[in-house]
Scaffold this active site. Structure first.
Site, PDB file in Angstrom:
ATOM      1  N   GLY A  84       0.848  -1.245  -0.036  1.00  0.00           N
ATOM      2  CA  GLY A  84       0.069   0.149   0.043  1.00  0.00           C
ATOM      3  C   GLY A  84       0.906   1.281   0.096  1.00  0.00           C
ATOM      4  N   ALA A 117       2.312   3.154   2.549  1.00  0.00           N
ATOM      5  CA  ALA A 117       3.376   2.971   3.226  1.00  0.00           C
ATOM      6  C   ALA A 117       4.327   1.737   2.889  1.00  0.00           C
ATOM      7  CB  ALA A 117       3.025   2.431   4.807  1.00  0.00           C
ATOM      8  N   SER A 135       3.661  -8.956  -1.152  1.00  0.00           N
ATOM      9  CA  SER A 135       2.316  -8.524  -1.032  1.00  0.00           C
ATOM     10  C   SER A 135       1.151  -9.720  -1.188  1.00  0.00           C
ATOM     11  CB  SER A 135       2.070  -7.317  -1.795  1.00  0.00           C
ATOM     12  OG  SER A 135       0.607  -6.971  -1.579  1.00  0.00           O
ATOM     13  N   LYS A 136       0.252  -9.850  -0.688  1.00  0.00           N
ATOM     14  CA  LYS A 136      -0.865 -10.662  -0.925  1.00  0.00           C
ATOM     15  C   LYS A 136      -1.683 -10.689  -1.795  1.00  0.00           C
ATOM     16  CE  LYS A 136      -4.093  -9.809   2.915  1.00  0.00           C
ATOM     17  NZ  LYS A 136      -4.796 -10.352   3.954  1.00  0.00           N
ATOM     18  N   HIS A 142      -5.406  -1.611   0.105  1.00  0.00           N
ATOM     19  CA  HIS A 142      -6.633  -0.855   0.953  1.00  0.00           C
ATOM     20  C   HIS A 142      -6.446   0.699   0.980  1.00  0.00           C
ATOM     21  CE1 HIS A 142      -9.886  -0.119   3.001  1.00  0.00           C
ATOM     22  NE2 HIS A 142      -9.650   0.346   4.045  1.00  0.00           N
ATOM     23  N   GLY A 148      -8.523  13.113   1.345  1.00  0.00           N
ATOM     24  CA  GLY A 148      -7.391  13.580   1.310  1.00  0.00           C
ATOM     25  C   GLY A 148      -6.137  13.613   2.123  1.00  0.00           C
ATOM     26  N   PHE A 156     -11.554  19.813   6.709  1.00  0.00           N
ATOM     27  CA  PHE A 156     -11.922  18.211   7.079  1.00  0.00           C
ATOM     28  C   PHE A 156     -11.990  18.443   8.723  1.00  0.00           C
ATOM     29  CE2 PHE A 156     -10.859  14.130   5.599  1.00  0.00           C
ATOM     30  CZ  PHE A 156     -11.543  14.215   4.370  1.00  0.00           C
ATOM     31  N   GLN A 188     -11.653   3.419  15.485  1.00  0.00           N
ATOM     32  CA  GLN A 188     -12.057   4.544  15.136  1.00  0.00           C
ATOM     33  C   GLN A 188     -13.350   3.950  14.395  1.00  0.00           C
ATOM     34  OE1 GLN A 188     -10.796   7.359  11.932  1.00  0.00           O
ATOM     35  NE2 GLN A 188     -10.839   8.658  13.424  1.00  0.00           N
ATOM     36  N   HIS A 211     -15.835   5.380  11.774  1.00  0.00           N
ATOM     37  CA  HIS A 211     -16.191   6.531  10.844  1.00  0.00           C
ATOM     38  C   HIS A 211     -17.707   6.897  10.971  1.00  0.00           C
ATOM     39  CE1 HIS A 211     -16.130   9.182   7.290  1.00  0.00           C
ATOM     40  NE2 HIS A 211     -14.979   8.862   7.050  1.00  0.00           N
ATOM     41  N   LEU A 267     -17.917   2.944   2.758  1.00  0.00           N
ATOM     42  CA  LEU A 267     -17.343   4.439   3.406  1.00  0.00           C
ATOM     43  C   LEU A 267     -17.936   5.672   2.477  1.00  0.00           C
ATOM     44  CD1 LEU A 267     -15.636   6.050   5.200  1.00  0.00           C
ATOM     45  CD2 LEU A 267     -13.899   5.790   3.549  1.00  0.00           C
ATOM     46  N   GLU A 282     -15.381  11.808   4.604  1.00  0.00           N
ATOM     47  CA  GLU A 282     -15.410  13.017   5.247  1.00  0.00           C
ATOM     48  C   GLU A 282     -15.566  14.201   4.526  1.00  0.00           C
ATOM     49  OE1 GLU A 282     -13.499  12.713   8.991  1.00  0.00           O
ATOM     50  OE2 GLU A 282     -12.653  14.772   8.804  1.00  0.00           O
ATOM     51  N   ARG A 333     -13.782  12.896  14.505  1.00  0.00           N
ATOM     52  CA  ARG A 333     -14.776  11.692  14.200  1.00  0.00           C
ATOM     53  C   ARG A 333     -15.336  10.909  15.272  1.00  0.00           C
ATOM     54  NH1 ARG A 333     -11.077   8.899   9.228  1.00  0.00           N
ATOM     55  NH2 ARG A 333     -11.914  10.691   7.492  1.00  0.00           N
ATOM     56  N   HIS A 358     -13.737   1.599  11.238  1.00  0.00           N
ATOM     57  CA  HIS A 358     -12.896   2.134  10.114  1.00  0.00           C
ATOM     58  C   HIS A 358     -11.618   2.023  10.070  1.00  0.00           C
ATOM     59  CE1 HIS A 358     -12.261   4.800   6.724  1.00  0.00           C
ATOM     60  NE2 HIS A 358     -11.458   5.691   7.159  1.00  0.00           N
ATOM     61  N   ARG A 383      -7.719   9.499  15.274  1.00  0.00           N
ATOM     62  CA  ARG A 383      -7.195   9.934  14.385  1.00  0.00           C
ATOM     63  C   ARG A 383      -7.948  10.945  13.479  1.00  0.00           C
ATOM     64  NH1 ARG A 383      -7.525   9.109   9.001  1.00  0.00           N
ATOM     65  NH2 ARG A 383      -8.616   7.320   9.112  1.00  0.00           N
ATOM     66  N   LEU A 384      -7.253  12.124  13.181  1.00  0.00           N
ATOM     67  CA  LEU A 384      -8.053  13.092  12.394  1.00  0.00           C
ATOM     68  C   LEU A 384      -8.285  12.533  10.917  1.00  0.00           C
ATOM     69  CD1 LEU A 384      -6.344  16.616  13.535  1.00  0.00           C
ATOM     70  CD2 LEU A 384      -8.391  15.353  14.174  1.00  0.00           C
ATOM     71  N   LEU A 401      -3.193   9.241   5.392  1.00  0.00           N
ATOM     72  CA  LEU A 401      -2.351   9.218   4.287  1.00  0.00           C
ATOM     73  C   LEU A 401      -0.995   9.678   4.481  1.00  0.00           C
ATOM     74  CD1 LEU A 401      -4.948   9.908   1.156  1.00  0.00           C
ATOM     75  CD2 LEU A 401      -3.960   7.885   1.989  1.00  0.00           C
TER      76      LEU A 401
END
Lengths: 558, 320, 296
Positions: A12, A14, A33-34, A41, A48, A114, A227, A229, A239, A242, A273, A337, A372-373, A378
């Site tokens: 992904g 990261a 990676s699988k 994801h 953003g 946001f 979290q 969402h 989803l 936001e 959130r 989430h 988390r905000l 990201l």
């Protein structure tokens, strides 16, 4: 012999960021990676990425403060400072790589508002920012010629003499087991979403990496911080970004009232959130919901803005709820989430196991603390992905490959997988996975309390016993997803146990962890991280202090 | 509702070849094709192989053929696809080798994407901040960046069915993403490569890719935009470019198409081998009285048409 | 019933047998035709001109639509490609008022303006939607019973389905099969039904184009079809004209006749095959005609 200086697990944002930065230092890098990298994801991040650009009159200290406050003061402030101060350059680097961020009238990067932030500092590509970034990083990966072991499922980390020195994995298409030797391994395997049912997360998000690191002795931290969402579709849990509220959408209850007035009179729908999800759940619990949902109303935004900036959710509304969001409000509810917690790392991605790094959602630096905000995830992936890539490569450059019995690992896993295939009677993975997920949803929702969590813990223990006897329907070697799901379930059960044990441990309400039996935040006793480690006697709980640099905890109001 | 999901199955390790297996199941009215397949996999047959992940049309894993056309299983409503008997047919994508059941090998797909050098190539020193670019230019690319690389367009591509060398709709749409990017400095070089055999001119404009694309990327429209761009930067010397040129000239000249002159002018009056190539077909047609009229008539008031062509072109040149 | 008739270039050029056949069938069906090309309408651009200059193509089609509006008549075409190209242009013109204004600016010098009311329809759709299958049946004098026919639509009359308003007009999806059945023939479902004939790349990549011809004609034949029927003269050009090349390229005997839709309807109405131009095909239609006891 497959061997690399740096082996990244997961492709992904990261993972690819880590791989690219490691390779820039001259290291021999590979990714396992699988799924194919662009199926990861990270795609799902819609709204953003946050960054405070100083030349736009923003200050990273303000971003850091909003993040600290959003975390309910559980985030480690040294890490938050690093993330927020490096955000601007990272954003520009991504733009230079080719991400097609939305622009303002001058042709410069444009922002949207946001949740939980004083200033609009979220940079975006319509409502598919994660996808747009993921595909650009994959472009860079193609350019780099970094080897990708695509659709290989990692079975376990290899720990020799206390050091992480590779992985055992099997190629899904052929069923063959391999050892990939590495001087360092960076875990970028994502979160735990599917431990819950429903969840906004993709079906592949099963906590494999967290489970593997935990099994190898890595410490997990803040695992109770799950979290919810505020805007997910009923049923499927898909989803709605936001960004919708960032662009000005309202939340309405069954009486047509913007109920956030009651809960966050200043920030309204753009409170953080955890606050918004709790407000929704309270409205629903007190009978002002409709069929277990409240409404998200975009109608006043107008068709043009919706079509330009919220393209994807027009389709999502139509395809998955049968609602045309341009003309009618859409029923939504809080949905699982994200996990703020994960494998405990320092600001360079290092875990407590030498040679093992972690970054992204599977890691806990901790920059998100109790909550988390939006649009900080990201940012987290690319900042700490890059940092761990650089540091892992640096560490690898001083190491030799560790010698070990490669065939022993391969034979061991061949026997293990064969023994699973040999079982003749028992349940299938799907039943257990479903029972686990429903239980987590019921007893580890927006609100939790002791009794429920204890019931949940014993259900997980029961699931673990049942898991020992899981049988396969597919005993073949070619693309055996029956086996993949079975192996995933093992990791999911370990993740679930650490989540619930951490939840029971924290006897207060902070961030996303809202306990009806301990409704208040308790800084005196609980301004600290909950850490879980695996021992021979089962999970061992300990604590770590929260690092505070310049923002002292105060009451959180939006 | 009661449905029958008929799945085209294949496992290289058994010797059954490809075969259809029917699964009967009871499922809620608003279920998707993917919901049905997952239910089968979880409750009936764990050996059924497919890829799926996000369930919301963004990861591109679950492209497959449903009733003969490529689609994402996750955003296809089951009830929209079942026939009178409540049956749907599910197959792996075509134009890809099958690994097992609904899982296809996408190696060739990615090789073709790689062929277009799919990364931004800017020139000169990077600016300290971001590149300045208009929002319109970025928005315009957003339509292509929306591509999730699911492969549906390649599966149903008419040309790939007969020619595995064709770069194909997905890779060409990806190429457009760079040619159309104001930050990229290699547009002309890129168009030069795309202009060659197996590139933009091999598309047969059948709209299959536009029809099946689940994200509105409209790959064929991107290919047409690349053709327009290739002509405008001076790559006029291909059969395809000349074909479009001559076509336009003939309509301008008489108001409609002169089919006798089109092939001759396209290949060039001095291109004897290519002209001879048309000869047998022309002869057969002549014998059957099927030849286009040798004396081509203009439409009435053809001068109006000629003026219109000139006016539009002049205005376009003025606007740049 | 009266239409502004747009015969297209190919029905009088490469497939000269189509134009008279269509006129005969229309007359029989009581459809009056006012010919747009006699009134100065141009080629649609066929998607080829659009590759070079889409705006110019849209101006040309808007001009044709405006001429028809002036006549107060709906437009009828007899070519899938004309249908598609017109429908695509029409969608762009109708959904974007600014764009329409820009196009009309170009037309104003000729004193024309397109008001956005056109809705061009192929004879195939007119038969299904305006005349109706039941009424169509009453025109049958020579039922085509025993004939097994493979429908070959041509890309532009099926895709993009949104431009062609398939959601609004559900019958368009299997209109060709419905007409075949009304005439007494049996439709043969085959994989090539809505695929591309290869014509657009004939001059660019003949090998690929001809391979498409080979695949579709051979598979229809394999499935027992006596002929392919198409509402598109461009498909006809390729499937008929290049079938000998296809046979050579793939080294097989195919020889399956390709029949224009109006020819088929005309046959069922009892017209003489010669009047319908059925003797002017590259692949002989004799065998299929003899199956319904008609001699060429």
């Amino acid at each position: 012999m497959l061997e690399h200086d740096v082996l990244v697990i997961g492709a992904g944002l990261a993972g690819m960021r880590a791989a690219l930065s490691a390779q820039e230092t001259g290291a021999n890098v590979a990714v396992v990676s699988k799924v194919h990298p662009v199926r990861s994801h990270s795609n799902a991040a819609q709204g953003g990425i946050n960054a405070a650009l100083t030349d736009r009159g923003d200050d990273w200290n303000d971003h850091a403060y909003d993040t600290v406050k959003g975390s309910d003061y559980l985030g480690d402030q040294d890490a938050i400072e690093i993330m927020c101060s490096e955000a601007g350059q990272e954003l520009i680097d991504l733009e230079h790589m080719g991400v097609i961020f939305n622009r303002d009238d001058r042709g410069l990067l444009g922002t949207r508002a946001f949740g939980g932030q004083q200033k609009a500092r979220t940079f975006f590509v319509a409502d598919f920012t994660g996808q747009a970034m993921l595909h650009v990083l994959y472009e860079q990966l193609m350019k780099s010629s970094i080897r990708v072991y695509e659709e290989w499922f990692v079975l376990s980390l290899i720990i020799e003499e206390g050091m992480c020195c590779g992985v055992t994995a099997f190629e899904i298409a052929t069923g063959r087991i391999y050892v990939i030797r590495a001087k360092t391994v960076i875990m970028c395997s994502g979160g735990v979403g599917r431990v819950f049912e429903p969840s906004t997360n993709a079906l592949i998000v099963t906590g494999d990496g967290i489970g593997q690191a935990y099994a190898s002795g890595a410490s997990l931290m803040d695992m109770e911080m799950i979290q919810y969402h505020p805007t997910t579709l009923k049923g499927s849990g898909v989803l709605i970004t936001e960004g919708a509220r960032g662009e000005g959408a309202y939340l309405l209850n069954s009486e047509g009232k913007r109920f956030m007035e009651t809960y966050a009179p200043n920030m309204m729908e753009l409170a953080s959130r955890d606050v918004v999800s709790r407000a929704e759940q309270t409205e629903i619990d007190q009978g002002r919901g409709v069929d277990g949902c409240v409404y998200l109303d975009l109608r006043h935004l107008g068709e043009d803005l919706i079509r330009e900036r919220l393209t994807q959710i027009v389709d999502i509304g139509q395809d998955f709820a049968g609602v045309n969001i341009i003309n009618e409000p859409i029923p939504i509810r809080p949905g699982m989430h994200y996990i703020m917690g994960g494998i405990k790392t320092d600001v360079n991605g290092r875990t407590n196991i030498p040679g093992l790094y972690a970054a992204g959602e599977c890691a806990c630096v901790s920059v998100h603390g109790g909550n988390r905000l939006g649009a900080n995830s990201l940012l987290d992936t690319v900042i700490f992905g890059r940092r761990s890539g650089v540091h892992a490569a640096g560490y690898a450059s001083e190491q030799e490959f560790t010698e070990f019995d490669v065939q022993g690992y391969i034979k061991g896993y061949e026997r293990k997988l064969q023994s699973i295939a040999d079982r003749q009677e028992g349940e299938r993975w799907a039943q257990i996975r479903n029972d686990l997920g429903k239980g987590m949803d019921q007893y580890f929702g927006v609100y939790r309390e002791e009794n429920g969590m204890q019931i949940l813990l014993s259900r997980i223990e029961d699931c673990k016993k049942r898991y020992e006897k899981v049988v396969l329907q597919d005993r073949g070697t070619i693309f055996n997803t029956d086996l993949v799901f079975t192996l995933e379930l093992g990791f999911m059960l370990d993740c679930a146990e650490t989540i619930v044990r951490s939840g029971i441990e924290r006897k207060e309400s902070r961030g996303a962890h809202s306990r009806t039996d301990y409704p208040l935040r308790n800084d005196k006793d609980w301004l600290k991280h909950v850490v879980v480690s695996k021992t021979d006697n089962g999970p061992q709980i300990s604590h770590l202090p929260v690092k505070i640099t310049k923002w002292t905890p105060e009451e959180r109001k939006y | 509702m009661q449905v029958i999901v008929s799945v085209n199955r294949f496992n290289p390790k058994d010797n059954n070849g490809k075969y259809w297996e029917d699964y009967n199941l009871e499922i809620e009215e608003n279920a998707t094709v993917l919901d049905a397949l997952i239910k089968i996999r979880e409750e009936t047959d764990g050996s059924l192989a497919m890829r799926c992940s996000c369930r919301s049309a963004i990861c591109g894993s679950c492209a497959m053929r449903v009733n003969g056309h490529a689609r994402l299983a996750c955003n296809t409503k089951l009830a929209d696809m079942t026939d009178e008997a409540g049956m749907i047919k599910v197959e792996p994508m075509t134009n890809f080798p099958v690994i097992k059941d609904l899982v296809v090998d996408q190696q060739m797909f990615w090789d073709k994407v790689k062929q277009v050098s799919p990364w931004l190539q800017s020139e000169g020193p990077e600016p300290k901040g971001e590149y300045v670019a208009s929002n319109e230019s970025m928005n315009q690319l957003a339509g292509v960046m929306a591509c999730i690389m699911c492969g549906a367009c390649v599966s149903d591509c008419s040309v790939m069915e007969v020619d595995k060398n064709f770069i194909g709709p997905a890779a060409l749409a990806k190429a457009y993403r760079f040619v159309g990017d104001p930050r990229d400095s290699k547009s002309v070089e890129r168009l030069g490569v795309l202009n060659e055999y197996s590139g933009i001119w091999d598309c047969t404009r059948c709209y299959e890719c536009v029809e099946v694309c689940p994200k509105g990327v409209a790959p064929m429209d991107r290919i047409m935009a690349l053709r327009e761009e290739a002509i405008s930067v001076g790559y006029g010397d291909t059969m395809g470019a000349r074909h479009a040129d001559v076509f336009s000239d003939l309509v301008e000249d008489s108001g409609w198409l002169d089919e006798l002159r089109l092939p001759i002018k396209t290949v060039g009056i001095f291109n004897l081998p290519a002209l001879l190539n048309f000869a047998p077909v022309g002869l057969r047609a002549l014998v059957k009285g099927k030849m286009p009229a040798i004396f081509h008539h203009n439409v009435p008031n053809v001068q109006n048409v000629r003026n219109l062509f000139k006016r539009v072109r002049n205005d376009q040149n003025k606007d740049g | 019933m009266k239409f502004a008739f747009f015969p297209g270039c190919v029905s009088r050029g490469g497939c000269p047998e189509l134009y008279p056949a269509a006129k005969k069938v229309c007359a029989q069906l009581g459809i009056e035709l006012d010919e747009l090309q006699d009134r100065g309408a141009t080629c649609t651009g066929a998607g080829v001109l659009q590759e070079k200059n889409q705006f110019l193509g849209d101006v040309l089609n808007a001009r044709t639509f405006a001429i028809a509006e002036g006549l107060g008549l709906p437009i009828m075409v007899i070519c899938s490609t004309c249908q598609g190209v017109m429908s695509q242009a029409n969608r762009r013109l109708k959904t974007n008022p600014d764009y329409l204004a820009k196009v009309n600016e170009q037309l104003s010098e000729e004193g024309l303006e397109y008001k956005g009311t056109a809705s061009p329809r192929h004879l195939l759709w007119v038969m299904v939607e305006d005349i109706g299958i039941d009424v169509l049946k009453t025109y049958v004098r020579r039922p085509l019973s025993g004939l097994r026919l493979a429908p070959f639509y041509g890309c532009y009359i099926v895709r993009p389905s949104d431009d062609l308003e398939f959601k609004l007009y559900r019958d368009r999806e299997d209109s060709l099969e419905r007409v075949m059945e009304a005439l007494g023939a049996e439709p043969v479902d085959f994989p090539g039904k809505t695929r591309c004939c290869g014509f657009p790349i004939l001059t660019i990549n003949e090998k690929n184009s001809v391979q498409m011809v080979a695949n579709h004609t051979a598979s229809a034949k394999q499935l027992g079809a006596d002929a392919l029927v198409t509402p598109c003269p461009l498909c006809h050009l390729n499937l008929d004209g290049y079938q000998p090349s296809a046979m050579r390229q793939t080294q097989q005997d195919i020889n399956i006749p390709i029949i224009h839709l109006p020819q088929l309807v005309g046959l069922a109405m009892g017209f003489d095959p010669k009047e319908l131009g059925l003797s002017r095909h590259i692949i002989s239609t004799k065998k299929v005609l003899s199956k319904i006891q008609v001699a060429v």
